[in-house]
Design a protein around this motif. Structure first.
Motif, PDB file in Angstrom:
ATOM      1  N   LEU A 150      -9.671   3.355  -8.286  1.00 21.89           N
ATOM      2  CA  LEU A 150     -10.107   3.010  -9.637  1.00 21.89           C
ATOM      3  C   LEU A 150     -10.217   1.498  -9.814  1.00 21.89           C
ATOM      4  CD1 LEU A 150      -7.966   5.559 -11.700  1.00 21.89           C
ATOM      5  CD2 LEU A 150     -10.397   5.706 -11.141  1.00 21.89           C
ATOM      6  N   VAL A 151      -9.268   0.765  -9.238  1.00 24.38           N
ATOM      7  CA  VAL A 151      -9.306  -0.694  -9.341  1.00 24.38           C
ATOM      8  C   VAL A 151     -10.515  -1.256  -8.600  1.00 24.38           C
ATOM      9  CG1 VAL A 151      -8.132  -2.824  -8.681  1.00 24.38           C
ATOM     10  CG2 VAL A 151      -6.842  -0.974  -9.730  1.00 24.38           C
ATOM     11  N   ALA A 193      -2.876  20.558 -14.207  1.00 22.65           N
ATOM     12  CA  ALA A 193      -2.317  19.706 -15.261  1.00 22.65           C
ATOM     13  C   ALA A 193      -1.581  18.516 -14.661  1.00 22.65           C
ATOM     14  CB  ALA A 193      -1.383  20.524 -16.147  1.00 22.65           C
ATOM     15  N   GLY A 194      -0.827  18.763 -13.586  1.00 25.15           N
ATOM     16  CA  GLY A 194      -0.101  17.675 -12.938  1.00 25.15           C
ATOM     17  C   GLY A 194      -1.038  16.624 -12.385  1.00 25.15           C
ATOM     18  N   VAL A 195      -2.131  17.066 -11.752  1.00 25.14           N
ATOM     19  CA  VAL A 195      -3.106  16.114 -11.223  1.00 25.14           C
ATOM     20  C   VAL A 195      -3.767  15.334 -12.364  1.00 25.14           C
ATOM     21  CG1 VAL A 195      -5.301  15.904  -9.982  1.00 25.14           C
ATOM     22  CG2 VAL A 195      -3.531  17.435  -9.124  1.00 25.14           C
ATOM     23  N   GLY A 196      -4.039  16.021 -13.480  1.00 30.08           N
ATOM     24  CA  GLY A 196      -4.626  15.331 -14.624  1.00 30.08           C
ATOM     25  C   GLY A 196      -3.712  14.252 -15.173  1.00 30.08           C
ATOM     26  N   TRP A 197      -2.419  14.570 -15.318  1.00 29.05           N
ATOM     27  CA  TRP A 197      -1.461  13.556 -15.778  1.00 29.05           C
ATOM     28  C   TRP A 197      -1.382  12.394 -14.792  1.00 29.05           C
ATOM     29  CZ3 TRP A 197      -0.150  13.209 -20.510  1.00 29.05           C
ATOM     30  CH2 TRP A 197       0.075  14.331 -21.313  1.00 29.05           C
ATOM     31  N   ALA A 198      -1.406  12.716 -13.490  1.00 24.43           N
ATOM     32  CA  ALA A 198      -1.324  11.663 -12.482  1.00 24.43           C
ATOM     33  C   ALA A 198      -2.542  10.749 -12.534  1.00 24.43           C
ATOM     34  CB  ALA A 198      -1.185  12.287 -11.087  1.00 24.43           C
ATOM     35  N   LEU A 199      -3.727  11.333 -12.737  1.00 22.53           N
ATOM     36  CA  LEU A 199      -4.942  10.506 -12.849  1.00 22.53           C
ATOM     37  C   LEU A 199      -4.905   9.634 -14.098  1.00 22.53           C
ATOM     38  CD1 LEU A 199      -7.702  13.037 -11.713  1.00 22.53           C
ATOM     39  CD2 LEU A 199      -6.831  11.065 -10.445  1.00 22.53           C
ATOM     40  N   LEU A 200      -4.354  10.175 -15.202  1.00 27.14           N
ATOM     41  CA  LEU A 200      -4.197   9.361 -16.405  1.00 27.14           C
ATOM     42  C   LEU A 200      -3.256   8.193 -16.140  1.00 27.14           C
ATOM     43  CD1 LEU A 200      -4.655   8.838 -19.415  1.00 27.14           C
ATOM     44  CD2 LEU A 200      -2.776  10.430 -19.890  1.00 27.14           C
ATOM     45  N   SER A 201      -2.178   8.446 -15.423  1.00 29.98           N
ATOM     46  CA  SER A 201      -1.244   7.384 -15.074  1.00 29.98           C
ATOM     47  C   SER A 201      -1.924   6.331 -14.210  1.00 29.98           C
ATOM     48  CB  SER A 201      -0.034   7.969 -14.338  1.00 29.98           C
ATOM     49  OG  SER A 201       0.869   6.954 -13.956  1.00 29.98           O
ATOM     50  N   ALA A 202      -2.693   6.770 -13.230  1.00 33.36           N
ATOM     51  CA  ALA A 202      -3.404   5.827 -12.362  1.00 33.36           C
ATOM     52  C   ALA A 202      -4.412   5.001 -13.155  1.00 33.36           C
ATOM     53  CB  ALA A 202      -4.116   6.589 -11.243  1.00 33.36           C
ATOM     54  N   ALA A 203      -5.105   5.645 -14.106  1.00 34.16           N
ATOM     55  CA  ALA A 203      -6.079   4.920 -14.919  1.00 34.16           C
ATOM     56  C   ALA A 203      -5.392   3.853 -15.768  1.00 34.16           C
ATOM     57  CB  ALA A 203      -6.846   5.896 -15.811  1.00 34.16           C
ATOM     58  N   GLY A 204      -4.219   4.183 -16.315  1.00 33.77           N
ATOM     59  CA  GLY A 204      -3.486   3.196 -17.106  1.00 33.77           C
ATOM     60  C   GLY A 204      -3.056   2.005 -16.271  1.00 33.77           C
ATOM     61  N   TYR A 205      -2.533   2.279 -15.081  1.00 35.58           N
ATOM     62  CA  TYR A 205      -2.100   1.185 -14.210  1.00 35.58           C
ATOM     63  C   TYR A 205      -3.287   0.351 -13.745  1.00 35.58           C
ATOM     64  CZ  TYR A 205       0.064  -1.258 -10.302  1.00 35.58           C
ATOM     65  OH  TYR A 205       0.496  -2.226  -9.454  1.00 35.58           O
ATOM     66  N   ALA A 206      -4.400   1.015 -13.411  1.00 30.36           N
ATOM     67  CA  ALA A 206      -5.595   0.288 -13.000  1.00 30.36           C
ATOM     68  C   ALA A 206      -6.108  -0.595 -14.130  1.00 30.36           C
ATOM     69  CB  ALA A 206      -6.683   1.272 -12.558  1.00 30.36           C
ATOM     70  N   GLY A 207      -6.059  -0.077 -15.361  1.00 26.75           N
ATOM     71  CA  GLY A 207      -6.493  -0.870 -16.500  1.00 26.75           C
ATOM     72  C   GLY A 207      -5.653  -2.114 -16.693  1.00 26.75           C
ATOM     73  N   THR A 281      -8.341  -5.456  -6.228  1.00 27.59           N
ATOM     74  CA  THR A 281      -8.234  -4.388  -5.230  1.00 27.59           C
ATOM     75  C   THR A 281      -7.171  -4.717  -4.199  1.00 27.59           C
ATOM     76  OG1 THR A 281     -10.592  -3.892  -5.523  1.00 27.59           O
ATOM     77  CG2 THR A 281      -9.517  -3.028  -3.544  1.00 27.59           C
ATOM     78  N   THR A 282      -7.111  -5.950  -3.747  1.00 26.12           N
ATOM     79  CA  THR A 282      -6.075  -6.350  -2.795  1.00 26.12           C
ATOM     80  C   THR A 282      -4.690  -6.157  -3.386  1.00 26.12           C
ATOM     81  OG1 THR A 282      -7.569  -7.976  -1.795  1.00 26.12           O
ATOM     82  CG2 THR A 282      -5.212  -8.251  -1.376  1.00 26.12           C
ATOM     83  N   ALA A 283      -4.505  -6.566  -4.641  1.00 22.88           N
ATOM     84  CA  ALA A 283      -3.209  -6.386  -5.295  1.00 22.88           C
ATOM     85  C   ALA A 283      -2.842  -4.913  -5.404  1.00 22.88           C
ATOM     86  CB  ALA A 283      -3.233  -7.024  -6.685  1.00 22.88           C
ATOM     87  N   ALA A 284      -3.831  -4.057  -5.713  1.00 23.37           N
ATOM     88  CA  ALA A 284      -3.555  -2.627  -5.836  1.00 23.37           C
ATOM     89  C   ALA A 284      -3.152  -2.022  -4.502  1.00 23.37           C
ATOM     90  CB  ALA A 284      -4.778  -1.908  -6.400  1.00 23.37           C
ATOM     91  N   VAL A 285      -3.797  -2.445  -3.421  1.00 24.59           N
ATOM     92  CA  VAL A 285      -3.437  -1.910  -2.100  1.00 24.59           C
ATOM     93  C   VAL A 285      -2.061  -2.408  -1.673  1.00 24.59           C
ATOM     94  CG1 VAL A 285      -4.059  -1.911   0.350  1.00 24.59           C
ATOM     95  CG2 VAL A 285      -5.831  -1.604  -1.383  1.00 24.59           C
ATOM     96  N   ILE A 286      -1.763  -3.673  -1.926  1.00 21.86           N
ATOM     97  CA  ILE A 286      -0.437  -4.187  -1.593  1.00 21.86           C
ATOM     98  C   ILE A 286       0.634  -3.424  -2.360  1.00 21.86           C
ATOM     99  CG2 ILE A 286       1.082  -6.201  -1.756  1.00 21.86           C
ATOM    100  CD1 ILE A 286      -1.316  -7.960  -1.234  1.00 21.86           C
ATOM    101  N   SER A 287       0.334  -3.005  -3.577  1.00 22.82           N
ATOM    102  CA  SER A 287       1.296  -2.244  -4.377  1.00 22.82           C
ATOM    103  C   SER A 287       1.633  -0.901  -3.746  1.00 22.82           C
ATOM    104  CB  SER A 287       0.745  -2.022  -5.791  1.00 22.82           C
ATOM    105  OG  SER A 287       0.524  -3.256  -6.446  1.00 22.82           O
ATOM    106  N   LEU A 288       0.799  -0.441  -2.806  1.00 24.90           N
ATOM    107  CA  LEU A 288       1.074   0.831  -2.143  1.00 24.90           C
ATOM    108  C   LEU A 288       2.313   0.786  -1.256  1.00 24.90           C
ATOM    109  CD1 LEU A 288      -2.523   1.988  -1.097  1.00 24.90           C
ATOM    110  CD2 LEU A 288      -1.157   2.808  -2.997  1.00 24.90           C
ATOM    111  N   VAL A 289       2.838  -0.405  -0.975  1.00 22.98           N
ATOM    112  CA  VAL A 289       4.059  -0.466  -0.159  1.00 22.98           C
ATOM    113  C   VAL A 289       5.277  -0.035  -0.966  1.00 22.98           C
ATOM    114  CG1 VAL A 289       3.094  -2.339   1.220  1.00 22.98           C
ATOM    115  CG2 VAL A 289       4.609  -2.874  -0.691  1.00 22.98           C
ATOM    116  N   GLU A 290       5.105   0.208  -2.270  1.00 21.67           N
ATOM    117  CA  GLU A 290       6.234   0.655  -3.085  1.00 21.67           C
ATOM    118  C   GLU A 290       6.910   1.904  -2.523  1.00 21.67           C
ATOM    119  OE1 GLU A 290       7.028   2.482  -7.567  1.00 21.67           O
ATOM    120  OE2 GLU A 290       5.212   1.342  -7.167  1.00 21.67           O
ATOM    121  N   PRO A 291       6.169   2.976  -2.153  1.00 21.24           N
ATOM    122  CA  PRO A 291       6.865   4.143  -1.590  1.00 21.24           C
ATOM    123  C   PRO A 291       7.512   3.870  -0.236  1.00 21.24           C
ATOM    124  CG  PRO A 291       4.489   4.456  -1.507  1.00 21.24           C
ATOM    125  CD  PRO A 291       4.741   3.254  -2.359  1.00 21.24           C
ATOM    126  N   VAL A 292       6.999   2.873   0.503  1.00 20.04           N
ATOM    127  CA  VAL A 292       7.653   2.511   1.762  1.00 20.04           C
ATOM    128  C   VAL A 292       9.052   1.978   1.484  1.00 20.04           C
ATOM    129  CG1 VAL A 292       7.540   1.058   3.812  1.00 20.04           C
ATOM    130  CG2 VAL A 292       5.444   2.046   2.866  1.00 20.04           C
TER     131      VAL A 292
END
Length: 336
Positions: A150-151, A193-207, A281-292
């Motif tokens: 999304l970002v 429903a779970g996927v819909g909530w997750a996409l809403l969460s992703a949209a908020g963070y991307a925004g 986009t770079t910042a969003a990808v770097i944020s993916l290390v959170e689950p690591v």
């Protein structure tokens, strides 16, 4: 305006993502020791984060203006002459220009803070709703995985950030690694429903990411205001769930302080500051290390086991982040 080099911006975003990785464990401990619901945990996270940043600003001047810009050097001219001349000078002179510029800037900052706070409250709540519907694995993969997509789309349409084949490949590798890391234990429950909530969460963070990449003035003020607005949005639900922790008060409030300081005040302050220099986009990808980071904490503190698939996923994630970071540093003025 905050001036940050690309190298420092990458470091700030990386530290923020690592700090975010400790937030889940701290929230889980607060739920266990204090008996708080997820929305109440988020409320205290925002409240404590705002308090920490306000205290840092009072004690150390954090987030205050470092340099006087062109507008701050203007001084009201001595007004002389007949009354008609005075009125004309007040409406068209340097002082009037300064006032209008200040009002416009305050309006812009207020609007950005308001939108940021509401979006933060939305994506926090939507993420917890996704976990309740589909479980942690699916919620994490969809929410965190959809965010860089999304970002990237928003950055191209709204900010003119182009994504080259190298950047696109890094995003694909990162998403593959995320899926292997999070879903390494086998199939997970699926819920529309779970996927819909997750996409809403992703949209908020991307925004939030795109908005603060587009306007990078006063990042710490934006973070502080966002926490205040987000906390006020969550307060009614937190009151309904039970606002005050039970059990050992010392342990509960110690976790609240940590949650508000490291994965909230520090992480968001550095993230917003890093966005000054790093593409969205770079910042969003770097944020993916959170689950690591969360996985490493699970191994060190909770005795969890890292499966071969999860280990490979972690390696892919870190490799993609390193690739984008090197590309960002090598071509700071060119598209990724």
């Amino acid at each position: 305006m905050t001036h940050v080099s690309v190298r420092r911006g990458l470091l700030y975003v990386s530290i923020a993502a690592t700090a975010w990785g400790t937030g889940g464990a701290a929230g889980a401990l607060l739920h266990q020791t204090g008996g708080l619901g997820p929305v109440a945990v988020s409320f205290w996270r925002f409240a404590a984060g705002a308090a920490v940043l306000l205290l840092a600003r009072l004690l150390f001047g954090l987030g205050g203006p470092r340099h006087a810009g062109p507008l701050t050097t203007l001084r009201p001219a001595r007004l002389t002459g007949p009354p008609t001349t005075v009125r004309r000078t007040r409406s068209t002179g340097p002082l009037a220009v300064l006032r209008r510029a200040r009002l416009a800037r305050r309006g812009s900052v207020f609007g950005r803070v308001l939108v940021t706070g509401v979006a933060m409250a939305v994506y926090q709540t939507a993420y917890f709703a996704a976990i309740a519907e589909s479980g942690l694995a699916v919620a994490t993969v969809v929410t965190i995985g959809a965010t860089p997509v999304l970002v990237a789309a928003g950055g191209r349409l709204l900010l003119g950030e182009r994504l080259s084949a190298t950047g696109l490949g890094a995003v694909v590798i990162a998403l593959t690694g995320l899926a292997m890391l999070t879903l390494g234990d086998g199939p997970a429950a699926f819920s529309a429903a779970g996927v819909g909530w997750a996409l809403l969460s992703a949209a908020g963070y991307a925004g939030v990411t795109l908005l603060n990449r587009a306007s990078t003035d006063e990042p710490y003020a934006t973070a502080t205001g966002g926490f205040v607005v987000g906390g006020l949005c969550l307060l009614p639900v937190a009151l309904a769930q039970g606002l005050l922790p039970s059990g050992d008060p010392l342990a509960s409030w110690a976790i609240v302080v940590y949650l508000g300081t490291v994965p909230t005040a520090l992480a968001y302050g550095l993230f917003f500051t890093g966005l000054v220099a790093v593409r969205a986009t770079t910042a969003a990808v770097i944020s993916l290390v959170e689950p690591v980071g969360a996985a490493i904490l699970g191994i060190l503190l909770l005795g969890e086991r890292l499966t071969p698939a999860a280990a490979c996923g972690s390696a892919l994630l870190l490799g993609a982040v390193a690739l984008l970071a090197l590309r960002e540093r090598g071509q700071a003025a060119a598209p990724v």
